[in-house]
Enzyme design. Structure first.
Site, PDB file in Angstrom:
ATOM      1  N   HIS A  63      40.397  -2.307  21.125  1.00 39.00           N
ATOM      2  CA  HIS A  63      41.559  -2.347  22.011  1.00 39.00           C
ATOM      3  C   HIS A  63      41.450  -3.509  22.996  1.00 39.00           C
ATOM      4  O   HIS A  63      41.170  -3.328  24.172  1.00 39.00           O
ATOM      5  CB  HIS A  63      41.711  -1.018  22.747  1.00 39.00           C
ATOM      6  CG  HIS A  63      42.219   0.079  21.875  1.00 39.00           C
ATOM      7  ND1 HIS A  63      42.028   1.416  22.153  1.00 39.00           N
ATOM      8  CD2 HIS A  63      42.929   0.042  20.708  1.00 39.00           C
ATOM      9  CE1 HIS A  63      42.592   2.146  21.196  1.00 39.00           C
ATOM     10  NE2 HIS A  63      43.142   1.333  20.317  1.00 39.00           N
ATOM     11  N   HIS A  96      37.385   2.821  16.046  1.00 32.17           N
ATOM     12  CA  HIS A  96      37.709   4.140  16.588  1.00 32.17           C
ATOM     13  C   HIS A  96      37.577   5.257  15.557  1.00 32.17           C
ATOM     14  O   HIS A  96      37.615   6.432  15.918  1.00 32.17           O
ATOM     15  CB  HIS A  96      39.135   4.129  17.146  1.00 32.17           C
ATOM     16  CG  HIS A  96      39.406   2.955  18.025  1.00 32.17           C
ATOM     17  ND1 HIS A  96      40.087   1.834  17.581  1.00 32.17           N
ATOM     18  CD2 HIS A  96      39.048   2.691  19.302  1.00 32.17           C
ATOM     19  CE1 HIS A  96      40.151   0.943  18.557  1.00 32.17           C
ATOM     20  NE2 HIS A  96      39.534   1.434  19.614  1.00 32.17           N
ATOM     21  N   CYS A 118      32.516   2.848  14.798  1.00 32.42           N
ATOM     22  CA  CYS A 118      31.291   2.803  15.600  1.00 32.42           C
ATOM     23  C   CYS A 118      30.380   3.951  15.180  1.00 32.42           C
ATOM     24  O   CYS A 118      30.833   5.100  15.070  1.00 32.42           O
ATOM     25  CB  CYS A 118      31.634   2.922  17.082  1.00 32.42           C
ATOM     26  SG  CYS A 118      30.176   3.083  18.139  1.00 32.42           S
ATOM     27  N   GLU A 148      40.707   7.484  18.306  1.00 29.62           N
ATOM     28  CA  GLU A 148      39.414   8.140  18.110  1.00 29.62           C
ATOM     29  C   GLU A 148      39.566   9.657  18.062  1.00 29.62           C
ATOM     30  O   GLU A 148      38.943  10.336  17.228  1.00 29.62           O
ATOM     31  CB  GLU A 148      38.440   7.746  19.222  1.00 29.62           C
ATOM     32  CG  GLU A 148      37.064   8.374  19.047  1.00 29.62           C
ATOM     33  CD  GLU A 148      36.138   8.118  20.218  1.00 29.62           C
ATOM     34  OE1 GLU A 148      35.280   8.988  20.470  1.00 29.62           O
ATOM     35  OE2 GLU A 148      36.258   7.064  20.885  1.00 29.62           O
ATOM     36  N   THR A 186      34.332   9.244  23.021  1.00 28.95           N
ATOM     37  CA  THR A 186      33.164   8.493  23.503  1.00 28.95           C
ATOM     38  C   THR A 186      33.448   7.618  24.711  1.00 28.95           C
ATOM     39  O   THR A 186      32.507   7.127  25.338  1.00 28.95           O
ATOM     40  CB  THR A 186      32.606   7.591  22.386  1.00 28.95           C
ATOM     41  OG1 THR A 186      33.604   6.635  21.996  1.00 28.95           O
ATOM     42  CG2 THR A 186      32.169   8.407  21.184  1.00 28.95           C
ATOM     43  N   CYS A 216      29.503   7.523  25.089  1.00 30.35           N
ATOM     44  CA  CYS A 216      28.523   6.556  24.600  1.00 30.35           C
ATOM     45  C   CYS A 216      27.777   5.888  25.753  1.00 30.35           C
ATOM     46  O   CYS A 216      28.235   5.850  26.901  1.00 30.35           O
ATOM     47  CB  CYS A 216      29.198   5.537  23.690  1.00 30.35           C
ATOM     48  SG  CYS A 216      29.837   4.074  24.509  1.00 30.35           S
ATOM     49  N   ASN A 246      38.282   2.941  27.845  1.00 29.04           N
ATOM     50  CA  ASN A 246      37.120   2.758  28.724  1.00 29.04           C
ATOM     51  C   ASN A 246      37.409   1.772  29.842  1.00 29.04           C
ATOM     52  O   ASN A 246      36.866   1.905  30.943  1.00 29.04           O
ATOM     53  CB  ASN A 246      35.880   2.357  27.906  1.00 29.04           C
ATOM     54  CG  ASN A 246      35.877   0.916  27.475  1.00 29.04           C
ATOM     55  OD1 ASN A 246      35.393   0.040  28.183  1.00 29.04           O
ATOM     56  ND2 ASN A 246      36.414   0.643  26.297  1.00 29.04           N
ATOM     57  N   SER A 289      35.271  -3.675  25.076  1.00 24.97           N
ATOM     58  CA  SER A 289      35.879  -4.457  24.000  1.00 24.97           C
ATOM     59  C   SER A 289      36.300  -5.850  24.459  1.00 24.97           C
ATOM     60  O   SER A 289      37.113  -6.503  23.815  1.00 24.97           O
ATOM     61  CB  SER A 289      37.092  -3.703  23.429  1.00 24.97           C
ATOM     62  OG  SER A 289      37.967  -3.303  24.458  1.00 24.97           O
TER      63      SER A 289
END
Length: 333
Positions: A63, A96, A118, A148, A186, A216, A246, A289
């Site tokens: 993203h 994702h 991932c 995701e 995550t 994560c 994130n 990202s």
């Protein structure tokens, strides 16, 4: 450049002190690419090198606007649905992850698939499958509709309920309160996730935890770094795209940790000079990202406004690397 301020973990909430007066930038470390994003982007690059254009990618590989635009110029074609890919073509699944039904659709169209999911997302998929086999109700803490979450829920649609935020807990019902486990997307805010889990546990006292952390390492590390520097900042700039979960969480974390203001920008050009009025200390970080070239652009722009002193704030050192998908690994000599 002033020396690195190593806050360490667990001392991340301590005050940042570097002995510098005047305008300055506190630069979060770690920031930017995580191992999963690095792997996914390189997967598309290697696929283009090996097979030539076009290489189809289901959803944005990660993203970030810059990354997607750069790969598109190199010959990647981004699609939303599997049936948009010509039969027999090469398709890469994004970082994702995808639901099992997507693999079935791809096989039916004779697509050559390369899975760039991932490995940490794959771990959550495997947890969902495992606990569904044991007939648990699975409460998936995550954002409804996020790729995701769609992929993870698709592993066990009859067992998974998505819990979007703490307030959504009131609506959750389960078949057997003694067979309930929570898993998570995550890329969430650690603090908000723990608040959601706290409320779930009030409702279901025997709620089980995941076998290991689902949020994560990179998401957690970037949030810890922001918490370390935010109390010293009048402004935090997060480099990242609006559809990056994130990155958006980092803005929220900065505000919650004491920064007067926090903004999300894709590019240096997005910085509004009025944000800097009366600001002495600017914090800078980037989502998982985001390539470093975009952060450098922001630092250059801030230097033009007089923020030439940059102090790194280090809370962790990341060394994790994931192997590439076997379909595009270099041949052994």
């Amino acid at each position: 450049m002033p020396p690195t301020i190593n806050m360490g973990i667990p001392g991340a909430s301590s005050s940042v002190t570097g002995g510098v007066s005047g305008k300055r930038v506190l630069l979060a470390e770690p920031r930017g690419y995580c191992a999963g994003v690095d792997r996914a982007v390189e997967t598309v690059e290697r696929a283009l090198e090996k097979h030539g254009a076009p290489v189809y990618v289901r959803h944005e590989i990660v993203h970030n606007r810059y990354v997607v635009d750069t790969l598109a110029k190199a010959g990647a074609v981004f699609v939303e649905q599997t049936d948009e890919v010509p039969e027999g073509a090469i398709v890469v699944f994004s970082a994702h992850g995808v639901a099992p039904t997507v693999h079935v659709e791809a096989a039916a169209r004779n697509l050559k698939t390369i899975d760039a999911t991932c490995p940490l997302v794959t771990k959550v998929h495997n947890e969902a499958k495992r606990f569904a086999r044991d007939d648990y109700d699975i409460l998936l803490v995550g954002h409804e509709g996020h790729e995701e979450v769609v992929g993870t829920a698709g592993e066990a649609p009859d067992h998974v309920q998505v819990v979007d935020n703490p307030d959504a807990v009131d609506k959750v019902t389960v078949r057997d309160p003694d067979k309930v486990i929570w898993l998570s997307q995550t890329t969430l805010s650690v603090d908000e996730t723990m608040e959601t889990v706290r409320r779930l546990r009030e409702k279901f006292p025997t709620l089980q935890d995941p076998p290991s952390d689902d949020i994560c390492y990179a998401t957690q590390n970037r949030q810890v770094a922001v918490k370390a520097m935010a109390p010293e900042c009048e402004l935090v700039i997060v480099v990242g795209s609006k559809n990056s979960s994130n990155s958006v969480r980092l803005v929220e974390v900065a505000l919650g940790a004491g920064s007067d203001a926090a903004h999300l920008v894709d590019y240096a050009e997005d910085i509004d000079p009025t944000w800097l009025n009366g600001v002495t200390t600017v914090g800078v970080t980037s989502g998982a990202s985001v390539p470093e070239v975009l952060v450098r652009g922001v630092l250059d722009r801030l230097a033009e406004y007089g923020y030439g002193t940059v102090q790194p704030v280090t809370t962790a050192n990341e060394t994790l690397v994931f192997a590439l998908p076997r379909e595009i690994r270099p041949a052994r000599s």
